[in-house]
Design a protein around this motif. Structure first.
Motif, short mmCIF file in Angstrom:
data_model
loop_
_atom_site.label_atom_id
_atom_site.label_comp_id
_atom_site.label_asym_id
_atom_site.label_seq_id
_atom_site.Cartn_x
_atom_site.Cartn_y
_atom_site.Cartn_z
N ASP A 46 0.81 -1.22 0.00
CA ASP A 46 0.00 0.00 0.00
C ASP A 46 0.84 1.28 0.00
O ASP A 46 0.29 2.37 0.06
N ASP A 47 2.17 1.12 -0.07
CA ASP A 47 3.08 2.27 -0.10
C ASP A 47 2.83 3.21 1.08
O ASP A 47 2.76 4.43 0.92
N GLU A 48 2.69 2.64 2.27
CA GLU A 48 2.43 3.42 3.48
C GLU A 48 3.68 4.18 3.91
O GLU A 48 4.74 3.58 4.05
N PRO A 49 3.56 5.48 4.19
CA PRO A 49 4.72 6.25 4.64
C PRO A 49 4.90 6.24 6.15
O PRO A 49 5.77 6.93 6.67
N ASP A 50 4.09 5.44 6.86
CA ASP A 50 4.04 5.58 8.31
C ASP A 50 3.71 4.24 8.96
O ASP A 50 2.56 3.82 8.99
N TRP A 51 4.72 3.56 9.50
CA TRP A 51 4.48 2.30 10.20
C TRP A 51 3.86 2.52 11.57
O TRP A 51 3.18 1.64 12.10
N VAL A 52 4.09 3.68 12.18
CA VAL A 52 3.49 3.97 13.48
C VAL A 52 1.97 4.00 13.35
O VAL A 52 1.24 3.48 14.19
N ASN A 53 1.49 4.61 12.28
CA ASN A 53 0.07 4.79 12.04
C ASN A 53 -0.59 3.57 11.42
O ASN A 53 -1.75 3.61 11.03
N THR A 54 0.13 2.48 11.34
CA THR A 54 -0.42 1.25 10.78
C THR A 54 -0.06 0.06 11.67
O THR A 54 -0.87 -0.41 12.45
N ILE A 55 1.20 -0.38 11.60
CA ILE A 55 1.61 -1.58 12.33
C ILE A 55 1.66 -1.35 13.84
O ILE A 55 1.09 -2.11 14.62
N PHE A 56 2.32 -0.28 14.28
CA PHE A 56 2.58 -0.15 15.71
C PHE A 56 1.33 0.13 16.51
O PHE A 56 1.11 -0.46 17.58
N LEU A 57 0.47 1.02 16.04
CA LEU A 57 -0.76 1.28 16.78
C LEU A 57 -1.72 0.09 16.76
O LEU A 57 -2.64 0.03 17.57
N SER A 58 -1.48 -0.86 15.88
CA SER A 58 -2.33 -2.06 15.87
C SER A 58 -2.09 -2.94 17.08
O SER A 58 -2.93 -3.77 17.42
N THR A 59 -0.92 -2.78 17.73
CA THR A 59 -0.46 -3.67 18.81
C THR A 59 -0.32 -5.12 18.35
O THR A 59 -0.16 -6.01 19.18
N ARG A 60 -0.31 -5.35 17.05
CA ARG A 60 -0.16 -6.72 16.52
C ARG A 60 1.33 -7.02 16.27
O ARG A 60 1.73 -7.40 15.18
N PHE A 61 2.14 -6.81 17.29
CA PHE A 61 3.56 -7.10 17.18
C PHE A 61 4.12 -7.22 18.59
O PHE A 61 3.43 -6.93 19.58
N GLN A 62 5.35 -7.68 18.69
CA GLN A 62 6.06 -7.71 19.97
C GLN A 62 7.35 -6.92 19.80
O GLN A 62 7.90 -6.81 18.71
N ALA A 63 7.85 -6.40 20.92
CA ALA A 63 9.06 -5.58 20.88
C ALA A 63 9.95 -5.89 22.07
O ALA A 63 9.49 -6.40 23.10
N TRP A 64 11.22 -5.60 21.92
CA TRP A 64 12.13 -5.62 23.05
C TRP A 64 13.09 -4.45 22.91
O TRP A 64 13.28 -3.91 21.83
N ARG A 65 13.66 -4.04 24.03
CA ARG A 65 14.65 -2.97 23.98
C ARG A 65 15.55 -3.06 25.21
O ARG A 65 15.14 -3.56 26.26
N VAL A 66 16.77 -2.61 25.02
CA VAL A 66 17.73 -2.47 26.12
C VAL A 66 17.97 -0.98 26.28
O VAL A 66 18.50 -0.33 25.38
N GLY A 67 17.59 -0.43 27.42
CA GLY A 67 17.70 1.01 27.62
C GLY A 67 16.37 1.70 27.43
O GLY A 67 15.31 1.06 27.36
N GLY A 68 16.40 3.02 27.35
CA GLY A 68 15.18 3.81 27.33
C GLY A 68 14.54 3.92 25.96
O GLY A 68 15.05 3.43 24.95
N TYR A 69 13.40 4.58 25.95
CA TYR A 69 12.66 4.88 24.73
C TYR A 69 13.54 5.71 23.79
O TYR A 69 14.26 6.61 24.23
N ASN A 70 13.50 5.42 22.51
CA ASN A 70 14.28 6.17 21.52
C ASN A 70 13.33 6.90 20.58
O ASN A 70 12.73 6.31 19.67
N GLU A 71 13.19 8.20 20.81
CA GLU A 71 12.26 9.00 20.01
C GLU A 71 12.67 9.04 18.54
O GLU A 71 11.82 9.06 17.65
N PHE A 72 13.98 9.05 18.28
CA PHE A 72 14.45 9.10 16.90
C PHE A 72 13.98 7.88 16.12
O PHE A 72 13.65 7.97 14.93
N LEU A 73 13.95 6.72 16.79
CA LEU A 73 13.56 5.48 16.11
C LEU A 73 12.13 5.55 15.62
O LEU A 73 11.83 5.25 14.45
#
Length: 519
Positions: free
Chosen positions: A405-432
């Protein structure tokens, strides 16, 4: 002024001068994870859509419902357009057939002419990369007798402009509930996740109460959430079991919070509720008794799930599945497709890539793709590389769908869906997360330039025995209004970011140091 709730952040404002339809959302959003709550499909959308003005605050899919706008909203309506640095919202509305635009100037009062006279309007436009998908906004409307501030889920940093331009605000519509994937998707211990969720829930409501105090409206309508999750896999996200760690409290919960803190002006509005407001006077009628929804919320959600099951199944069937060509090895792998997408964006965003500062792992079913931000490349894993500091596990069909669909925004599609898992070492990274919002040349150029600008930290203020810079290093919020000091920790309630006052170190994300000293 007559204000009708049309669900979630949506309102229909009727005045003698004309009608304004704001943020109508009906169809499921974010890979069919979010549905409007309570159900708003029973409303007379043909009538509501026959409006004189349309206001879409921003491009989040629970505010910008393309299918509904295309099918139900009058294309001759004048669009009240926020003053955004990139023209994505205007372009998307033009694709749907809208052509009459009233271009506002940020935080400036305008007079618009409707079929029955004139209205005064002002749109507060937020332009930081963290604001929605490159922009969020709030609308002020005055008919000469009543002034309404529809803040939806925007987070303005300057409330003084409201009173300077309009004086007293009669009714304030605002978000109070969660709209994020944190902490639910993170691979952290259950008890830790519950504690983080409890903090997130309370901070969201604290922030909303801070805005209520600053705006000082006579009446307050909690709105813009929460959604309801009808997929069996996501039903645990609904706040229907008394879970203090749930980040999606409903209107009833927040109205109780307002009452506990001594504010009697809270108003319950659900789809079809009508508030007739004349200055400080308000009368309220409901299309449906709220008790039918909130007295046994779990049963109401179950009935919704059964009713919308065919819609959910149809949405899932539209996702891009693995093709026969891929199984035969004849099409491009996700690695190659993501390299074509991401590497040109990386090449244009030195400051953002350096701000991320490490490789990120995307686990896409059986395939792992590495976004190597320091080297600006997309590659396969290197043997012995170990676990990446930040990573996502995403079903391949979701990634294939946003690529298709040529989406320019994964936050507004995949991430807000909560249909994924994540891990991180350290704090939130706004740049990412900014990177994943800006998958187009225009967006990434704006975001990289925004971060490169120096933030003004010359003004100071005093809080609880500390001298600190007045403007938050994150998004310039006024810390005299949003700053809370507990011991040696400063919290900015606008987004919940925290700093260690002794060192000035940001405890939430990399960088963003604070100037502070003990008095």
């Amino acid at each position: 002024m007559q204000i009708t709730s049309v669900g979630h952040a949506g309102f229909h404002i009727r005045t003698a001068a004309g009608t304004i339809l704001c943020d109508p959302w009906v169809n499921p959003a974010y890979f069919a994870s979010w549905f409007p709550f309570p159900d708003n499909t029973q409303l007379n959308w043909d009538e509501l859509g026959n409006c004189d003005f349309l206001y879409v605050s921003h491009l989040h899919r629970d505010h910008f419902d393309a299918e509904h706008l295309r099918n139900y909203v009058n294309k001759d309506a004048t669009v009240l357009l926020p003053d955004y640095p990139v023209p994505d919202l205007r372009k998307e509305l033009q694709k749907l057939g809208f052509s009459n635009f009233f271009e506002t100037e940020d935080s400036v009062k305008h007079t618009v002419s409707g079929p029955g006279g004139e209205l005064e309007v002002m749109i507060v436009a937020l332009r930081a990369p963290a604001d929605g998908p490159i922009g969020d906004s709030g609308l002020v409307v005055s008919d000469g007798t009543t002034t309404c501030f529809n803040m939806n889920d925007a987070r303005p940093v300057d409330m003084d402009v409201l009173h300077e331009q309009f004086g007293h605000i009669d009714i304030h519509l605002l978000q109070y509930s969660g709209a994020i994937w944190y902490p639910m998707v993170y691979d952290i211990p259950k008890r830790t996740k519950a504690n983080f969720g409890k903090q997130k829930r309370q901070r969201g409501m604290d922030r909303a109460r801070s805005y209520i105090e600053q705006v000082g409206a006579t009446w307050v309508v909690p709105s813009a959430g929460p959604p309801v999750f009808l997929d069996d896999e996501l039903r645990y996200l609904n706040d229907d079991r008394g879970d203090e760690g749930n980040i999606f409290p409903d209107q009833k919960v927040f109205l109780e919070q307002m009452s506990i803190h001594g504010n009697p002006g809270g108003i319950m509005m659900i789809p079809g509720s009508v508030a007739d407001v004349r200055g400080a006077e308000l009368s309220l009628t409901h299309l449906t008794d709220p008790a039918e929804i909130y007295d046994n919320k779990a049963e109401y959600i179950e009935r919704m799930a059964q009713r919308f099951a065919p819609k959910l199944a149809a949405e899932k069937a539209s996702w891009a599945r693995v093709t026969e060509d891929h199984l035969a090895g004849d099409d491009e792998s996700l690695l190659e497709q993501l390299r074509l997408l991401f590497e040109p964006i990386m090449a244009q965003s030195d400051l953002i890539c350096d701000g991320i500062g490490y490789p990120l792992g995307l686990v896409l079913g059986e395939e792992t793709v590495v976004l190597d931000f320091p080297k600006r490349t997309v590659r396969a894993p290197i043997e012995g590389e170990g676990k990446y500091r930040y990573g996502f596990r995403i079903a391949p069909e979701l990634v294939r769908t946003v690529l298709r669909d040529d989406e320019p925004d994964w936050v507004n599609t995949i991430f807000l869906s909560t249909r994924f898992q994540a891990w991180r070492v350290g704090g939130y990274n706004e740049f990412l997360y900014t990177f994943f919002k800006c998958l187009s040349d225009e967006r990434i150029a704006y975001a990289d330039g925004w971060f490169s600008e120096a933030h003004d930290d010359t003004a100071s203020t005093e809080l609880e025995g500390w001298e600190i810079q007045r403007r938050c290093p994150h998004l310039k919020a006024d810390l005299t209004k949003f700053g809370v000091v507990e011991g040696n920790t400063l919290t900015c309630n606008l987004h919940g970011w925290q700093w260690d006052l002794e060192s000035g170190r940001c405890k939430t994300s990399k960088g963003h140091e604070l100037r502070s000293r003990k008095l």
